[in-house]
Design an enzyme around this catalytic site. Structure first.
Site, PDB file in Angstrom:
ATOM      1  N   HIS A 114     -14.063  -4.807   9.434  1.00 44.59           N
ATOM      2  CA  HIS A 114     -14.163  -4.572  10.875  1.00 44.59           C
ATOM      3  C   HIS A 114     -15.626  -4.629  11.287  1.00 44.59           C
ATOM      4  O   HIS A 114     -16.492  -4.144  10.573  1.00 44.59           O
ATOM      5  CB  HIS A 114     -13.593  -3.191  11.237  1.00 44.59           C
ATOM      6  N   HIS A 121       0.781  -1.251   0.000  1.00 49.93           N
ATOM      7  CA  HIS A 121       0.000   0.000   0.000  1.00 49.93           C
ATOM      8  C   HIS A 121       0.818   1.310   0.000  1.00 49.93           C
ATOM      9  O   HIS A 121       0.750   2.098   0.958  1.00 49.93           O
ATOM     10  CB  HIS A 121      -0.992   0.020   1.158  1.00 49.93           C
ATOM     11  N   ASP A 133      -6.071  -4.368   0.154  1.00 50.06           N
ATOM     12  CA  ASP A 133      -5.953  -4.202   1.618  1.00 50.06           C
ATOM     13  C   ASP A 133      -7.340  -4.264   2.259  1.00 50.06           C
ATOM     14  O   ASP A 133      -7.648  -3.533   3.201  1.00 50.06           O
ATOM     15  CB  ASP A 133      -5.225  -2.900   1.986  1.00 50.06           C
TER      16      ASP A 133
HETATM   17 ZN   LIG Z   1      -0.502  -2.497   6.139  1.00 46.48          ZN
HETATM   18 ZN   LIG Z   2      -3.196  -4.667   5.376  1.00 43.29          ZN
END
Ligand SMILES: [Zn+2]
Ligand SMILES: [Zn+2]
Length: 437
Positions: free
Chosen positions: A308, A231, A304
Site C-alpha cells: 500500500h 490466510h 498475502d
Molecule cells: Zn484475503
Molecule cells: Zn489477499
C-alpha cells in the site's frame, strides 16, 4: 551456448551436503566431486538449498495501482525472498475476470523473466459476488488459470459458491476463498475480544471466518469439487479443517507468515502497519496455526503480500488500508517460527513453501524438487546468519508497509535462481535487464 553453474557445499533440504550442477536452466546432476569446465562456481558453504519458493497469494497492484507495486517490482521483492513463482490475486483495476485480463497479467510476468507469475482469475464479474466470471475461458486461455478467487472479498452467496465449485471441476480447478462473512465483520478493525473492547475498535469475530470455511467444506463435499482456504487465522478454523480432511474432502489451506508470528497485542500502539485482514489474533491462535502447519492440516505458507502507498497506510488506524508486504522476509519468519522452534525441518519448509503450493495451484514446470531433470529453480538460504532487525533496505518492492521493520529475524536469503538464471546474487537483487537472456 551452454551455461553452467556449480553450487558447492549446500545442504539440500537439510539432508546433507550435495553439489548441484545446473546446465542450461535445468538441474543436470547432484552428488559429490562434480566438476564442469567453464562453470561459474557458487560457494554455498553452510547454506541450505531449497527448491524455488512458490507463493499462492500475492497482490501485485498492476494494472491500476502501480504506485504501490507493479508486476516487475513485486517480482523483485519475490526474488529477494527466494521465490521463483508467484500467484497474482485478481483485485487489480480493472479486476482480472476475463481471459484477456489474465493473459495480460501473464505477459507482464513473462516480461520480467525473473519468475513465473501465475494469474488467479476472479470468481465473479468485477469481484462483486453476483455473477460468475468466465471461468472456463480463463482456464482455457494462454494463462491456464486453475485457481479462482475474489480475494479481498468473500464469495458470500452460497448459490454462487456452489456454482463456482461445480464449474471448476471440468478442468481440475479450485476456488480460493477469502473466508469472511461480511455481515459479521461490518466496521471491524481488529480481532474481536477483550482487546477490541478495551481499545474501542470494531471487532472481527473468529466465527465470521470459521462459519464460511465450514459451509464451503460442506458445499465442496456435496458437489465433489476442490476448495482452497486463504490466510487461515484462527484455532477454530484449524479444527474445521482437521475435521474436513478426516472426512476426505478435497480442501487445502494456507497460513501467512504474519499470522504465524504476530498477535493482536501489536495493535495496542494503533500503528497501521499491523492492520491486516483477517486481523492478527491471540496467542492460542498462533500456537494452533503453527501446529496445524507442522502436522499438515495447513498445507502451505502464503504471504498475502499486500503493498500500500504511504497515503493509504500512514494515517490514523480507522482509515488505514489493511495489508502488509511480506515477500522479502517470509522465509526468515518461517525460520524463526517453525525451524528455530523445532516444529518443522527444512524438508518440511520445502514442502509448505514450494511443493505443496505448486501442487495446489496446478503449476506446470515448477518441480519443487532438487533433482536431475528438474528446472533449475533454487534458493540458497544462510540459516546461520545472525538475527538482525529488518530495515527499509531489505524491502525491494515499491511499498514499505512491513510489520517487521525494526524486528530482528534470523537467517539471510542469499541466492535465488530461476531456470538457471541468477535473480538474487549474494543478497543483491539482479537487475531485470541482466536477468533477461
Ligand atoms: Zn484475503
Ligand atoms: Zn489477499
Amino acid at each position: 551456448m551452454s551455461e553452467a553453474i556449480l553450487i558447492r557445499g549446500a545442504d539440500v533440504e537439510g539432508a546433507g551436503r550435495t553439489e548441484i550442477l545446473l546446465v542450461d536452466g535445468v538441474i543436470a546432476e547432484t552428488g559429490v566431486g562434480l566438476s564442469r569446465a567453464g562453470a561459474t562456481v557458487v560457494d554455498a558453504d553452510g547454506m541450505v538449498a531449497l527448491p524455488g519458493l512458490v507463493d499462492l497469494h500475492v497482490h501485485l497492484r498492476e494494472p491500476g495501482f502501480e504506485s504501490a507495486e507493479t508486476v516487475d517490482s513485486g517480482s523483485r521483492a519475490g526474488s529477494a525472498g527466494g521465490f521463483t513463482a508467484l500467484f497474482a490475486m485478481p483485485n487489480t483495476a480493472p479486476p482480472a475476470d476475463t481471459a484477456g485480463a489474465v493473459e495480460q497479467q501473464l505477459a507482464l510476468g513473462e516480461r520480467t523473466q525473473r519468475m513465473h507469475v501465475q494469474p488467479i482469475g476472479a470468481v465473479t464479474v468485477g469481484r462483486e459476488g453476483t455473477h460468475l466470471a468466465e471461468l472456463g475461458a480463463m482456464a482455457h486461455s494462454r494463462a491456464r488459470v486453475r485457481l479462482f478467487s475474489d480475494d479481498g472479498a468473500c464469495v458470500a452467496d452460497p448459490v454462487i459458491m456452489r456454482r463456482a465449485l461445480e464449474y471448476v471441476k471440468a478442468f481440475g480447478g479450485a476456488i480460493a476463498q477469502h473466508a469472511e462473512d461480511p455481515r459479521l465483520t461490518k466496521g471491524a478493525q481488529v480481532n474481536e475480544g477483550t482487546l477490541s473492547a478495551e481499545l474501542g475498535l470494531g471487532g472481527w469475530p473468529s466465527v465470521a471466518e470459521e462459519s464460511i470455511i465450514a459451509r464451503d467444506v460442506l458445499l465442496t463435499e456435496h458437489v465433489g469439487s476442490r476448495l482452497h482456504v486463504c490466510h487461515v487465522s484462527t484455532a477454530g478454523s484449524v479444527e474445521v479443517l482437521r475435521w474436513a480432511k478426516r472426512r476426505g474432502v478435497a480442501v487445502t489451506a494456507e497460513v501467512t507468515p504474519h499470522h504465524l508470528m504476530l498477535t493482536e497485542q501489536e495493535v495496542r500502539g494503533y500503528d497501521p502497519r499491523y492492520k491486516v485482514n483477517p486481523p492478527l489474533r491471540r496467542d492460542e491462535d498462533v500456537a494452533a496455526l503453527r501446529e496445524a502447519l507442522a502436522d499438515g492440516t495447513i498445507d502451505a505458507v502464503a504471504t498475502d503480500h499486500a503493498p500500500h502507498s504511504d497515503e493509504s497506510k500512514n494515517c490514523e488506524w480507522d482509515r488505514a488500508a489493511p495489508g502488509m508486504v511480506g515477500l522479502e522476509v517470509a522465509l526468515r519468519v518461517v525460520q524463526a517460527t517453525m525451524i528455530d522452534t523445532g516444529m518443522l525441518d527444512w524438508r518440511g519448509v520445502a514442502r509448505v513453501m514450494s511443493r505443496n503450493p505448486a501442487r495446489i495451484g496446478r503449476l506446470a514446470g515448477q518441480g519443487g524438487r532438487i533433482a536431475p531433470g528438474e528446472p533449475a529453480n533454487l534458493v540458497l538460504h544462510d540459516q546461520a546468519a545472525p538475527s538482525v532487525p529488518v530495515t527499509a533496505a531489505d524491502l525491494r518492492g515499491l511499498s514499505g508497509n512491513s510489520p517487521y521493520l525494526g524486528r530482528p529475524l534470523p537467517g539471510r536469503t542469499r541466492w535465488t535462481l530461476y531456470r538457471g538464471r541468477v535473480t538474487l546474487r549474494d543478497g543483491d537483487v539482479v537487475e531485470t535487464e541482466e536477468v533477461r537472456p
